[in-house]
Design an enzyme around this catalytic site. Structure first.
Site, PDB file in Angstrom:
ATOM      1  N   ARG A 180      59.424  43.284  46.344  1.00 53.81           N
ATOM      2  CA  ARG A 180      60.780  43.720  46.686  1.00 53.81           C
ATOM      3  C   ARG A 180      61.113  45.050  46.026  1.00 53.81           C
ATOM      4  O   ARG A 180      60.839  45.249  44.851  1.00 53.81           O
ATOM      5  CB  ARG A 180      61.805  42.659  46.264  1.00 53.81           C
ATOM      6  CG  ARG A 180      61.534  41.326  46.947  1.00 53.81           C
ATOM      7  CD  ARG A 180      62.605  40.299  46.664  1.00 53.81           C
ATOM      8  NE  ARG A 180      62.273  39.048  47.349  1.00 53.81           N
ATOM      9  CZ  ARG A 180      63.003  37.950  47.282  1.00 53.81           C
ATOM     10  NH1 ARG A 180      64.114  37.932  46.561  1.00 53.81           N
ATOM     11  NH2 ARG A 180      62.640  36.861  47.930  1.00 53.81           N
ATOM     12  N   ARG A 186      63.935  40.329  37.232  1.00 54.30           N
ATOM     13  CA  ARG A 186      63.966  41.116  38.461  1.00 54.30           C
ATOM     14  C   ARG A 186      62.760  42.064  38.499  1.00 54.30           C
ATOM     15  O   ARG A 186      62.786  43.135  37.920  1.00 54.30           O
ATOM     16  CB  ARG A 186      65.278  41.908  38.530  1.00 54.30           C
ATOM     17  CG  ARG A 186      65.621  42.434  39.903  1.00 54.30           C
ATOM     18  CD  ARG A 186      67.021  42.995  39.952  1.00 54.30           C
ATOM     19  NE  ARG A 186      68.037  41.987  39.681  1.00 54.30           N
ATOM     20  CZ  ARG A 186      68.530  41.148  40.610  1.00 54.30           C
ATOM     21  NH1 ARG A 186      68.118  41.240  41.847  1.00 54.30           N
ATOM     22  NH2 ARG A 186      69.440  40.271  40.284  1.00 54.30           N
ATOM     23  N   GLU A 208      69.721  32.185  38.857  1.00 57.28           N
ATOM     24  CA  GLU A 208      69.180  31.657  40.105  1.00 57.28           C
ATOM     25  C   GLU A 208      67.661  31.534  40.006  1.00 57.28           C
ATOM     26  O   GLU A 208      66.968  32.467  39.601  1.00 57.28           O
ATOM     27  CB  GLU A 208      69.537  32.602  41.252  1.00 57.28           C
ATOM     28  CG  GLU A 208      68.910  32.178  42.570  1.00 57.28           C
ATOM     29  CD  GLU A 208      69.076  33.256  43.649  1.00 57.28           C
ATOM     30  OE1 GLU A 208      69.940  34.129  43.481  1.00 57.28           O
ATOM     31  OE2 GLU A 208      68.331  33.199  44.632  1.00 57.28           O
ATOM     32  N   SER A 257      66.674  29.255  46.053  1.00 63.95           N
ATOM     33  CA  SER A 257      67.729  29.411  47.042  1.00 63.95           C
ATOM     34  C   SER A 257      67.272  28.623  48.269  1.00 63.95           C
ATOM     35  O   SER A 257      66.214  28.904  48.812  1.00 63.95           O
ATOM     36  CB  SER A 257      67.866  30.897  47.358  1.00 63.95           C
ATOM     37  OG  SER A 257      69.050  31.148  48.059  1.00 63.95           O
ATOM     38  N   ARG A 311      60.490  33.403  37.136  1.00 62.29           N
ATOM     39  CA  ARG A 311      61.724  32.955  36.486  1.00 62.29           C
ATOM     40  C   ARG A 311      61.533  31.584  35.842  1.00 62.29           C
ATOM     41  O   ARG A 311      62.141  31.279  34.812  1.00 62.29           O
ATOM     42  CB  ARG A 311      62.889  32.927  37.479  1.00 62.29           C
ATOM     43  CG  ARG A 311      63.326  34.337  37.870  1.00 62.29           C
ATOM     44  CD  ARG A 311      64.580  34.351  38.725  1.00 62.29           C
ATOM     45  NE  ARG A 311      64.928  35.728  39.077  1.00 62.29           N
ATOM     46  CZ  ARG A 311      66.027  36.065  39.766  1.00 62.29           C
ATOM     47  NH1 ARG A 311      66.868  35.123  40.165  1.00 62.29           N
ATOM     48  NH2 ARG A 311      66.264  37.328  40.033  1.00 62.29           N
TER      49      ARG A 311
END
Length: 425
Positions: free
Chosen positions: A262, A277, A349, A352, A391
């Site tokens: 990403r 991130r 988070e 999802s 994460r």
RNA sequence: GGAGAGAUGGCCGAGAGGCUGAAGGCGCUGGUUUGCUAAACCAGUGUACGUCACAAGCGUACCGGGGGUUCGAAUCCCCCUCUCUCCGCCA
């Protein structure tokens, strides 16, 4: 992609439901183009019908009355020319229409709460006790660097910011997590393991909704143009693009581990430290194709499968329901799983889980048949992280940290790591 | 990367300018016959869009994709993509 017919027939309702997301797209143009499309199709088909059905008459006249045949041919020629012009305009119009439609987000499900940002996401449930270690917990990047298992500096040297090198037990822990998650989902939750390509066509990115609107978020190669997958959702959902699934095949459950790439284009300055991130991270994804009437039931199940991983690892978390303003472009409803990060003193988070209803199915043309001879219908697609591996590793370090700076590995993971602790004994 | 072959309906396979959505076969569905099963026989069996009640009916399109010739193309011409075979290279 929404159904053009539904949008034009129920313009106000569509507009109202979309408003829950915050920004209201202008659909007026869409319905106007839709109306023009219908008129042109009608005219074009009438003309073509005239041209096509006159064939036998031309043949007959050529024998009996050549001058009349010539006159007829001239008339038909004119009709044919007009028809082709119309068809060309129609084609342009349909491209414009499809393009416009591709930028319209999905309709939120009726159960989606109102709200404008993540602050408005209601907590659905929480699980686990937050650890009370009796010392000031450290963030995972400090722990990882001190233990020599995370090397941010060399990651940046190799590839720039937001890239990290895992070393020794860190690398092993990451690999263990991937295997552990895949094993649980395949052996206990009934998913079929997929190992897809990590580079995909533009068409695939469009099928799941990453394109055309979010191209700046994606990495891509130049020649040939291929996109690095931002999530396994893309290749795995597109597995059935342009297919009509057999009656009785649903639900189809797939799980896949892929690295995810990403650009994080809009996130400059956010989460610059640690593993939260990254431009590249590992993720185990759950993807499901379900019948429309059971997709919301399936969403609950799928979310539960992701939660199961957190529970087995003993990581405290909460589940939030995304409000309209926080909902992703393609999703009709989303639950986020947020893991407790003691070092960061916050929930982050880690998964999802979404139901896309028929939004992706329309874009990717994925249908199913209820039985022999029944008409094809759009399937519902769902997916969820099960889980984001980087994460998870970060949370494991922060939750498992001991006073002496070592980190305890949860019981369930030890068969996979081959060690029960990282650092000094 | 070089050379060649091919792409037609769920599958196999005809077709070579007009009434072909497309012969024939297989498969599938319904029916008849039938102790059961099988066989045989008859019928049906694509998708999308438009009209319309997203029904029936009707119309239009689709023979890998795009463009052209023609009153008219699965059938003629051009471009592209993909698949297969052989050679080269490579993990």
């Amino acid at each position: 992609m929404l159904d053009l017919r539904a949008v034009t027939d129920r313009l106000e309702e569509t507009q109202r439901r979309l408003a829950l997301r915050g920004d209201v797209p202008a659909l007026g143009k869409l319905s106007e183009l839709g109306g023009r499309r219908r008129a042109w199709i009608r005219e074009s088909e009438d003309l073509r019908h005239e041209v096509k059905s006159s064939g036998p008459r031309v043949q007959a006249l050529m024998k009996s009355d050549p001058p009349a045949a010539a006159a007829l041919r001239e008339r038909l020629k004119a009709a044919s020319v007009r028809q082709k012009e119309l068809e060309a305009s129609l084609k342009e119009l349909e491209i414009e229409l499809a393009q416009a439609l591709l930028y319209v987000p999905n309709l939120p499900h009726e159960s989606v709460p109102a709200g404008t940002s993540s602050a408005d996401n209601p907590v659905v449930r929480t699980w686990g006790e937050r650890p009370a270690p009796g010392f000031q917990p450290k963030p995972h990047w400090e722990l990882g660097e001190a233990l020599g298992i995370l090397d941010f500096e060399r990651g940046a040297k190799l590839s720039g910011s937001r890239f990290t090198v895992l070393v020794g037990q860190g690398a092993r822990l990451e690999r263990a997590l991937i295997s552990f998650m895949l094993d649980v989902h395949t052996r206990e939750h009934g998913y079929t393991e997929i190992l897809p390509p990590y580079l995909v066509l533009r068409e695939s990115m469009q099928g799941t909704g990453q394109l055309p609107k979010f191209e700046e978020d994606a990495f891509k190669t130049v020649d040939p143009e291929l996109f690095l997958v931002p999530t396994a959702e893309v290749p795995v959902t597109n597995l059935h693009r342009d297919e009509i699934l057999e009656a009785g095949a649903l639900p189809l459950r797939y799980t896949a581990h892929t690295p995810c790439f990403r650009r994080e284009a809009g996130a400059a300055g956010r989460d610059t430290r640690g593993l939260i991130r990254q431009h590249q991270f590992n993720k185990v994804e759950l993807v499901e194709f379900a019948a429309p009437e059971s997709s919301y039931q399936e969403l609950e199940k799928l979310t539960g499968h992701a939660e199961d991983i957190l529970r087995r690892l003993g990581l405290p978390y909460r589940v939030v329901s995304l409000c309209g303003g926080d909902l992703g472009f393609s999703a009709a409803k989303t639950y986020d799983l947020e893991v407790w990060m003691p070092g960061l003193d916050t929930f982050r988070e880690i998964s999802s889980c979404s139901n896309f209803e028929d939004f992706q199915a329309r874009r990717a043309r994925i249908r199913f048949r209820r039985g022999e001879g029944s008409k094809p219908e759009w399937v519902h697609t769902l997916n969820g992280s099960g889980l984001a591996v980087g994460r998870t590793l970060a949370a494991l370090l922060e939750v498992g940290q001991q006073a002496d700076g070592s980190v305890l590995i949860p019981e369930a993971l030890r068969p996979y790591t081959g060690f029960e602790r990282i650092g000094p004994r």
